[in-house]
Design an enzyme around this catalytic site. Structure first.
Site, PDB file in Angstrom:
ATOM      1  CE1 TYR A 141      -3.251  -2.754  -0.045  1.00  0.00           C
ATOM      2  CE2 TYR A 141      -3.962  -2.120   2.137  1.00  0.00           C
ATOM      3  CZ  TYR A 141      -4.106  -2.912   1.014  1.00  0.00           C
ATOM      4  OH  TYR A 141      -5.109  -3.842   0.962  1.00  0.00           O
ATOM      5  CE  LYS A 192       0.581 -17.459  -3.124  1.00  0.00           C
ATOM      6  NZ  LYS A 192      -0.277 -18.647  -3.048  1.00  0.00           N
ATOM      7  CG  ASP A 224      -2.887 -19.905  -1.187  1.00  0.00           C
ATOM      8  OD1 ASP A 224      -2.079 -19.753  -0.243  1.00  0.00           O
ATOM      9  OD2 ASP A 224      -2.605 -20.613  -2.177  1.00  0.00           O
ATOM     10  CG  ASP A 248      -7.388  -4.069   3.747  1.00  0.00           C
ATOM     11  OD1 ASP A 248      -8.365  -3.961   4.493  1.00  0.00           O
ATOM     12  OD2 ASP A 248      -7.238  -3.392   2.714  1.00  0.00           O
ATOM     13  CG  ASP A 252     -12.819  -6.291   6.053  1.00  0.00           C
ATOM     14  OD1 ASP A 252     -12.481  -5.754   7.129  1.00  0.00           O
ATOM     15  OD2 ASP A 252     -13.323  -5.663   5.103  1.00  0.00           O
TER      16      ASP A 252
END
Ligand code: NAD
Length: 359
Positions: A141, A192, A224, A248, A252
């Site tokens: 980000y 990852k 994943d 992020d 959620d």
């Protein structure tokens, strides 16, 4: 010692829910000798309307000088057409940056009485108690280079960069291990590393930091698989630590396991132990000022503030127990009420928590 708190109600239901959180703070001050100095300032759309900027200098100064910040929520349809640079949400980014808030803590806990509110089967979610620790100021980000460039042949290229320095990984690892040490002692680091070198480094640094925490067990999971495991068997997780973007998304996902965003608090911490505390939900303009907002996420954010910035773990537990009590006693705001259940207003719910604190 007097704790200085900056109170930023913001927009929409922000003022409604922060008023209830203040009742809880007032009760703690009156009954437990908690010495507080509270000062309120506008933020978000309300601040823009006041002064033309969503994060006025005076608000930022107040936040900087405070031991902790309690924020309601910002945003609303009346400010959506504004230039990006003065949109209410810019205030959140500004506060994160200026206060150095690099660690975002998002607990996802299912209260037994509300296990039926989750989209998943009650037996899958009942008893979950997960803490997602998300790195908040680095990663893709913020990485450079970034942007959209013209390639000159009519095509364009969008670029973002996933970059982490080892010290950025170290400090978020320490936050996760410290928290795990006070919980059930397990950290799952999500990366990852099979594809992204920057998260290979992430994994290596997590391993290094873990040697300083012999009582905490570290495991690793690819993102994943983590996304899948969170809905398959969420109870396997205690503390989950991960990068900005993965956090992020996963935080959620974890919050949806609980079935109500009106109940979920969050904390964003800096290196000095200061922090900003806020519910995870937005400003809910559809119900602002109607007395329908659930104040519990904000009240639970106060509990996190007591624990992580004010060193008042015992009072934090009292607040959390008071919230559990009111839910067990059947208090429900509209967002969590089942068919036929009596619906309490925002103020009644806040009052019930204060009564439970005193009971
Ligand atoms: P939202 O979280 O505000 O609302 C989503 C739905 O949940 C709405 O139906 C709302 O009524 C309900 N809801 C939310 N909080 C509730 C509560 N405490 N009690 C009862 N019901 C509640 O999300 P949205 O509608 O996508 O966004 C509304 C505004 O909030 C937008 O301007 C958005 O940019 C902003 N926003 C702010 C933050 C923040 O301040 N941190 C976070 C997300 C969204």
């Amino acid at each position: 010692m007097t704790h200085k708190l900056a109170i930023l109600p913001g927009d929409g239901i922000g003022p409604d829910i922060v008023a209830e959180a203040r009742k809880v703070l007032d009760a703690l001050a009156a009954d437990h000798g908690l010495a507080l100095e509270l000062e309120e300032a506008p933020v978000g759309g309300a601040a823009y309307d006041d002064s033309g900027h969503p994060l006025p200098d005076a608000t930022l100064e107040l936040a900087r000088a405070a031991d902790a910040v309690l924020l309601g929520a910002v945003g609303g349809p009346q400010w959506e057409a504004l230039d990006y640079s003065v949109r209410p949400e810019r205030a959140l980014l500004g506060l994160r940056k200026e206060l150095g808030l690099f660690a975002n803590l998002r607990p996802a806990q299912v209260f037994p009485e509300l296990a039926g509110a989750s989209a998943l089967k009650p037996e899958v979610v009942s008893g979950i108690d997960i803490m997602v620790v998300r790195e908040l100021t680095g990663g893709i980000y913020f990485g450079e280079p970034r942007g959209v460039e013209e390639l000159g042949d009519g095509r364009r290229r969008g670029v973002n960069t996933l970059v982490y320095d080892s010290d950025e990984i170290e400090r978020i690892a320490q936050v996760a291990f410290d928290i795990a040490g006070k919980r059930s002692g397990r950290v799952c680091s999500v990366d990852k590393a099979n594809v992204l070198e920057s998260t290979e480094l992430w994994r290596e640094v997590m391993e290094q930091v873990s040697t300083g925490y012999p009582g905490v067990e570290l495991s690793h999971m690819y993102v994943d698989n983590a996304a899948m495991q969170l809905v398959r068997e969420p109870k396997q997780f205690d503390v989950v630590v991960t990068t900005n973007m993965f956090g992020d998304i996963l935080s959620d996902e974890a919050s949806m396991l609980t079935g109500s965003i009106g109940l979920l608090p969050s904390a964003s911490l800096n290196q000095e132990g200061g922090g900003m505390y806020e519910p995870i939900h937005g400003s809910a303009p559809d119900i602002a000022g109607t007395g329908q907002a659930n104040p519990l996420a904000t009240i639970l954010s106060v509990a996190m503030m007591l624990r992580y910035s004010l060193d008042q773990g015992e009072l934090a537990e009292r607040v959390e127990q008071a919230v559990s009590r009111v839910l067990a006693d059947g208090w429900r705001t509209a967002d969590i009420a089942g068919a036929g259940e009596r619906v309490a207003s925002t103020g009644e719910m806040g009052g019930a928590v204060v009564a439970a604190l005193r009971g």
